[in-house]
Design an enzyme around this catalytic site. Sequence first.
Site, mmCIF file in Angstrom:
data_model
loop_
_atom_site.group_PDB
_atom_site.id
_atom_site.type_symbol
_atom_site.label_atom_id
_atom_site.label_comp_id
_atom_site.label_asym_id
_atom_site.label_seq_id
_atom_site.Cartn_x
_atom_site.Cartn_y
_atom_site.Cartn_z
ATOM 1 N N ASP A 116 -5.880 0.656 -8.013
ATOM 2 C CA ASP A 116 -5.037 -0.115 -8.930
ATOM 3 C C ASP A 116 -5.620 -1.511 -9.147
ATOM 4 O OD1 ASP A 116 -2.848 -0.698 -10.500
ATOM 5 O OD2 ASP A 116 -1.356 -0.188 -8.975
ATOM 6 N N ASP A 120 2.215 2.833 -17.189
ATOM 7 C CA ASP A 120 3.348 2.749 -16.267
ATOM 8 C C ASP A 120 4.622 3.231 -16.936
ATOM 9 O OD1 ASP A 120 2.092 1.925 -14.020
ATOM 10 O OD2 ASP A 120 2.682 -0.175 -14.150
HETATM 11 C C1 DGJ Z 1 1.130 -0.484 -10.754
HETATM 12 C C2 DGJ Z 1 0.846 0.959 -11.013
HETATM 13 O O1 DGJ Z 1 0.547 1.150 -12.357
HETATM 14 C C3 DGJ Z 1 2.017 1.792 -10.542
HETATM 15 O O2 DGJ Z 1 1.804 3.135 -10.851
HETATM 16 C C4 DGJ Z 1 2.195 1.592 -9.063
HETATM 17 O O3 DGJ Z 1 1.083 2.095 -8.380
HETATM 18 C C5 DGJ Z 1 2.373 0.127 -8.764
HETATM 19 N N1 DGJ Z 1 1.324 -0.669 -9.332
HETATM 20 C C6 DGJ Z 1 2.436 -0.107 -7.287
HETATM 21 O O4 DGJ Z 1 2.479 -1.424 -6.982
#
Ligand code: DGJ
Length: 718
Positions: free
Chosen positions: A452, A517
């Site tokens: 991430d 997201d």
């Molecule tokens: C951002 C990501 O896009 C989410 O899917 C998740 O992993 C969160 N971060 C976790 O902090």
Amino acid sequence: MSNYENTLRLDGWSTTLVFAWNDGIPVVIYHGEKLQSGIDLGVLADIHARPFTQASLDDNSPISLHPELGRGFLGHPGLIGHRVKSDKPGWAGQFVFARRIDREHGVTFGMIDAVRGMEMEIVCDLDPETDVAVFATELFNVGDSPVSVDWLSAPVVVPAQQYSQHLSFHGRWCAEFQIERQPIPMGLTKRENRRGRTSHEAFPGLILLNAKTDDESGPCLGMHLGWSGNHRIVLERLSTGDVQVQMGALLFSGEGMIKPKQSMKTPSIYVAHSSNGLNALSQKFHHHVRKNILKFPVPDKPRPVTVNTWEALYFDHDHSRLCALVDAAADIGAERFVLDDGWFRGRNDDTSSLGDWYPDETKYPNGLGPLAEYVQSKGLDFGLWIEPEMINEKSELFQKHPDWVLGLNSYPNMTGRNQLVLDIANPLVSDYIFETIAPLIENHQIKYLKWDMNRDLVLPGDQSGRANVYNQTGALYALMDRFLKAFPTLEIESCASGGGRVDYGVLAHTHRFWTSDSNDSVERARIQTGFSHFFPPELMGAHIGPAWSHTSGRGLHAGFRALVASYGHMGIEADLTKMSDEDREIMRDAVTRHKQDRAIWHTGKFYRVRTVDYGLIGALSVSVALDQARMVLMQLERPRSTIPPRIRVPGLNKSAVYKVRIQTMTEQVKKANRSFPNPIFNGGFELTGAALETVGLGLPSLYAQTGLAISIEQVGEQ
Ligand code: DGJ
């Protein structure tokens, strides 16, 4: 006399590229539909001669692969830079053609500017199977003082004047890949991304097309810069009518310093042409990605159905809850379990602990072993979330190494999601990351990292204060490769608050994208449509989220959520243990159907389905052998008419006979239709591929946020 003395052609299966040159940088005189094999390139070069009009320069060169002011090009130049610490500033000049190196399907052109002490190489390869041309430029400093580059474009794409419009892809968090269709305006348009990652806002891709081009017909030329840092796209229409597109890394002041005897290479630009609309263009990009960029450690392994803990548990990690989720995941047929954010020391919310990559002793008193073993005992792969480029001030790592952070001298640093960014181009930092995370992978047979990256870069200076985004991007690729080399069966997902780092550059080091997201299926369906222009479905992380989306506040039925996720790399990101039995059955059915169909979605030819009703969109994949197809239709908004438009099915074998039937439909579809005396609603029907393409399917009436999946299977020949 010929307009150009030298010509060269490269051919794909349906595209030809023709270069021509005299003493300067070559020009692309043709990039389009494949030309006959014997065509006289000299004549092609001759007819490229341009009129000399009043009040113009006495030289009239078209735009080269690297346009130069010194050759009379008055638009945006391909190179902006100068020599520093020298009495020869070298801010402009003329490159002279020096050499050409042929490859079977490509060429490298070498040019020299002896006065400036610079050399340039332009590399082009046109893949004969995928029809995608890959170009890059390398600038060499052969002088004895540094060259400071402000702008170095990848080779310049110069379409002929047949395109009047362009598609660009913009967005924001939870709304990636929004498409904008606009005329190509007069003058110069720049799109810049200064966020330090590919960004949600400015995807580095552009498609030129004309007013009549749609998914299924018309000419278009697509291009994409494979780069995950800052970038710039220049689209320029000159008073001559010429259009040029430049794409390259956007360099902050000082980032483009080339020392003597060193060089700087642009990221690659990927260019494809289609005479038959945007679907055919996307298919070329998909084919290229599958053949040349994506490297799955086990090539034919089906993409594992994933359960991810984020929207199920967030930071609330508890061994028995996790095990219950693993049980539920195994029960519905999932194949990979990914432990998302919240597992490492002190991480109970998003204010602390990034950098401390040690299992939290309270949540995991015996480390990750017991959970990993439990997951594996149920037959699932174990995957782990990390955000290695980041650090919280509230962390042990920051206490020890506050100097590892990107920043600028004594200016206050700005946090994003409470975090700062590590200078991973510093080997001490990348060694630390590797050495803390690698043992976890090794000890727990972790097969998958969700990598991430959750903030934009502000004041990204290295320890000496120099701007560092360009180096940071290269260091990211190197660090990913270090993991992949050490763990050859590891897969990596590229995530950056959803789809903030989706591009072919990072894809060369990863195996899946977290597309967005937003698990809100109405928003997701459109994001997935935009994504599909450049990326095939198997790369598209697509999860069934909870009934209420936490990013949009919208509630949606399980069947619709499952439908929208079903044609990507499917997963579930909701608390299966708290679902109703009915919804869990829907999950189980969705997983079963996805497993049956994923080979068609993940290896076939993908088509976007768009209709006169803006709210009704779909996705179709036709198997390589043309004997199978699957279609998902999604009614995102209240339909414009009570009776849906007919849906044509392109791409089948025209003379084959297919059985068409509804595989699944959301519960509410039945409610919207008092009755529907159409065989598609009553067991299915048989028709030829030709008729399915020209006549199409009649659909039941659809309420908003409902949809159906259709299976099309060959049953014979006509
Ligand atoms: C951002 C990501 O896009 C989410 O899917 C998740 O992993 C969160 N971060 C976790 O902090």
